[in-house]
Design a protein around this motif. Structure first.
Motif, PDB file in Angstrom:
ATOM      1  N   THR A   1      -3.698  -2.793  -8.918  1.00 24.08           N
ATOM      2  CA  THR A   1      -4.022  -3.621 -10.082  1.00 24.08           C
ATOM      3  C   THR A   1      -3.039  -4.764 -10.215  1.00 24.08           C
ATOM      4  N   THR A   2      -1.755  -4.477  -9.960  1.00 23.61           N
ATOM      5  CA  THR A   2      -0.740  -5.520 -10.048  1.00 23.61           C
ATOM      6  C   THR A   2      -0.986  -6.616  -9.018  1.00 23.61           C
ATOM      7  N   VAL A   3      -1.345  -6.234  -7.789  1.00 19.97           N
ATOM      8  CA  VAL A   3      -1.647  -7.234  -6.761  1.00 19.97           C
ATOM      9  C   VAL A   3      -2.799  -8.130  -7.225  1.00 19.97           C
ATOM     10  N   GLY A   4      -3.840  -7.508  -7.784  1.00 22.64           N
ATOM     11  CA  GLY A   4      -4.967  -8.288  -8.288  1.00 22.64           C
ATOM     12  C   GLY A   4      -4.550  -9.257  -9.380  1.00 22.64           C
TER      13      GLY A   4
ATOM     14  N   PHE B   1      -0.601  -6.724   9.542  1.00 23.04           N
ATOM     15  CA  PHE B   1      -0.421  -7.715  10.612  1.00 23.04           C
ATOM     16  C   PHE B   1      -1.601  -8.673  10.661  1.00 23.04           C
ATOM     17  N   GLU B   2      -2.825  -8.122  10.621  1.00 21.34           N
ATOM     18  CA  GLU B   2      -4.018  -8.966  10.666  1.00 21.34           C
ATOM     19  C   GLU B   2      -4.102  -9.887   9.451  1.00 21.34           C
ATOM     20  N   THR B   3      -3.636  -9.381   8.297  1.00 19.53           N
ATOM     21  CA  THR B   3      -3.647 -10.216   7.096  1.00 19.53           C
ATOM     22  C   THR B   3      -2.713 -11.402   7.261  1.00 19.53           C
ATOM     23  N   ALA B   4      -1.501 -11.139   7.736  1.00 15.09           N
ATOM     24  CA  ALA B   4      -0.543 -12.226   7.942  1.00 15.09           C
ATOM     25  C   ALA B   4      -1.047 -13.211   8.991  1.00 15.09           C
TER      26      ALA B   4
ATOM     27  N   LEU C   1      -4.751 -15.066   0.025  1.00 16.95           N
ATOM     28  CA  LEU C   1      -5.434 -14.074   0.853  1.00 16.95           C
ATOM     29  C   LEU C   1      -4.846 -12.708   0.540  1.00 16.95           C
ATOM     30  N   LEU C   2      -5.699 -11.724   0.291  1.00 13.19           N
ATOM     31  CA  LEU C   2      -5.252 -10.368  -0.023  1.00 13.19           C
ATOM     32  C   LEU C   2      -5.340  -9.473   1.206  1.00 13.19           C
ATOM     33  N   GLY C   3      -4.391  -8.534   1.323  1.00 14.03           N
ATOM     34  CA  GLY C   3      -4.408  -7.562   2.415  1.00 14.03           C
ATOM     35  C   GLY C   3      -4.399  -6.150   1.863  1.00 14.03           C
ATOM     36  N   ALA C   4      -5.437  -5.379   2.176  1.00 11.91           N
ATOM     37  CA  ALA C   4      -5.566  -4.006   1.658  1.00 11.91           C
ATOM     38  C   ALA C   4      -4.926  -3.028   2.642  1.00 11.91           C
TER      39      ALA C   4
ATOM     40  N   ILE D   1       0.094  -8.543   0.043  1.00  8.91           N
ATOM     41  CA  ILE D   1      -0.207  -7.299   0.757  1.00  8.91           C
ATOM     42  C   ILE D   1       0.034  -6.102  -0.151  1.00  8.91           C
ATOM     43  N   ASP D   2      -1.041  -5.357  -0.388  1.00  8.54           N
ATOM     44  CA  ASP D   2      -0.954  -4.112  -1.152  1.00  8.54           C
ATOM     45  C   ASP D   2      -0.593  -2.983  -0.198  1.00  8.54           C
TER      46      ASP D   2
END
Length: 394
Positions: free
Chosen positions: A209-212, A266-269, A226-229, A282-283
């Protein structure tokens, strides 16, 4: 005699021609046998799907800003299926807008201190009560003793009363919260590299929730996010994060449930670099600070991300209602991933506002964001003076 011979020959020739015609006609109606030699591929019984034999429809890829990623990895780009994009509240003034809510929950501390300091005679018993009030607010032993000594010295020298007492306490509390600390969220693109923010913490403190909510803060500042799960162990985490992103038009990089969190990070970055976004958030999975293996994995995740871009912020999310237990968590996390800032959630649900001072002293890093409710925009940059005014219910 020769005439009959000619007739017989003509009849024979006509019969032969008729026979040849029948044979030829039958041959044309019979399909040729298919040669299935070892170099000949056998055709499948069912038609191929997708664009070719190696690209079945259920694993089709798509291109987002020149980055080719599987459908199950990137979401938030198919705008036809998304709800209307929301406009987050402006960042400026959020804490001031929410100060009344914070004041209601913190007033016990501020009013208690003011009542004690306003007594006609401040004897040793009163100073012990002041100290107990501060300790009960989770301020920590060292900061409490420091504040009490300062107050004693100034009260003896200035003999304040009324408004002067209030001003004295406010000034000393602001010094203790330390407005000089850098509370800027460093999440800006530098050159070709995006700002990278990792969010960490134990289970149940509200990391996803904080990341959001941080994404909403950044979008309100016109940043491309860009978000990373990378929380791949909790089934609903990626869906939850994706929903937060969709609400403000931010895509989410996600992997299969149970996938290696470091690979997702890694893929998110990598996607953040190639898509030229401003900030990658990144969460991470919640983990017990007492589990060495999980904590080591967190360190690995950070190292892997840094192969693509430097991690500018590691934000530790702490539930303000956990008090001193939150400090224990903070110490362990700081040893593993070099925490750069604190996010205090549920600060409106506790009278223990001293945790702000205690956690800063414990880690030597600032509280950068505070959560003051369940609303989508109830996360605000921390401001020392506004916080102290809320404590004192000004």
């Amino acid at each position: 005699m020769s005439e009959y011979v000619y007739i017989a020959i003509a009849i024979a020739v006509a019969g032969l021609a008729l026979l040849v015609g029948l044979v030829t006609s039958r041959t044309r109606r019979t399909p040729p046998e298919i040669d299935r030699g070892r170099d000949q591929a056998v055709l499948p019984s069912e038609p191929l799907v997708g664009d070719d034999a190696e690209m079945p429809r259920d694993t089709a890829t798509r291109v987002i800003d020149d980055v080719v990623l599987p459908d199950e990895v990137v979401s938030g780009a198919d705008t036809a299926l998304l709800p209307p994009v929301e406009t987050p509240d402006p960042v400026a003034g959020r804490l001031h807008r929410l100060r009344a809510r914070l004041a209601r929950s913190q007033s016990t501390l501020g009013r208690g201190l003011l009542l004690l300091l306003s007594r006609d005679r401040l004897d040793d018993q009163t100073w012990e009560e002041i100290e107990d009030t501060l300790l009960a607010a989770d301020m920590g032993v060292a900061p409490t003793q420091e504040l009490v000594e300062r107050l004693k010295a100034r009260v003896r020298a200035e003999s304040p009363s009324g408004e002067a007492t209030h001003a004295l306490l406010r000034e000393e509390l602001i010094k203790l919260v330390d407005p000089s600390l850098d509370r800027t969220l460093h999440a800006d693109r530098v050159g070709v590299k995006p700002g990278v923010v990792m969010v960490v913490g134990v289970n149940g403190v509200g990391k996803t929730t904080t990341v959001g909510k941080i994404a909403r803060l950044l979008v309100a500042q016109d940043k491309d996010v860009l978000l990373g799960a990378a929380d791949t162990f909790r089934a609903a985490a990626a869906d939850q994060l994706q929903t937060w992103g969709e609400r403000v038009g931010v895509p989410t990089v996600r992997g299969a449930e149970g996938a290696d969190p470091a690979s997702v990070a890694f893929e998110t970055a990598k996607a953040g670099v190639e898509q030229e976004v401003d900030t990658v958030l990144i969460d991470t999975a919640g983990r017990l600070h007492t589990k060495t293996g999980l904590m080591d994995e967190l360190g690995k995740l950070k190292r892997v991300v840094e192969k693509q871009a430097a991690v500018d912020e590691v934000l530790l999310v702490i539930d303000a209602t956990t008090g001193q237990n939150g400090l224990t968590q903070a110490r362990i996390f700081a040893d593993v991933v070099d925490v750069t800032g604190i996010v205090l959630t549920k600060l409106d649900g506790t009278a223990k506002g001293g945790i702000v001072i205690a956690v800063q002293r414990e880690l030597g890093v600032p509280v950068k964001l505070v959560g003051l409710g369940e609303g989508a925009d109830d996360l605000a940059p921390f401001e020392a003076e506004a916080f102290v005014d809320a404590l004192l219910d000004v």
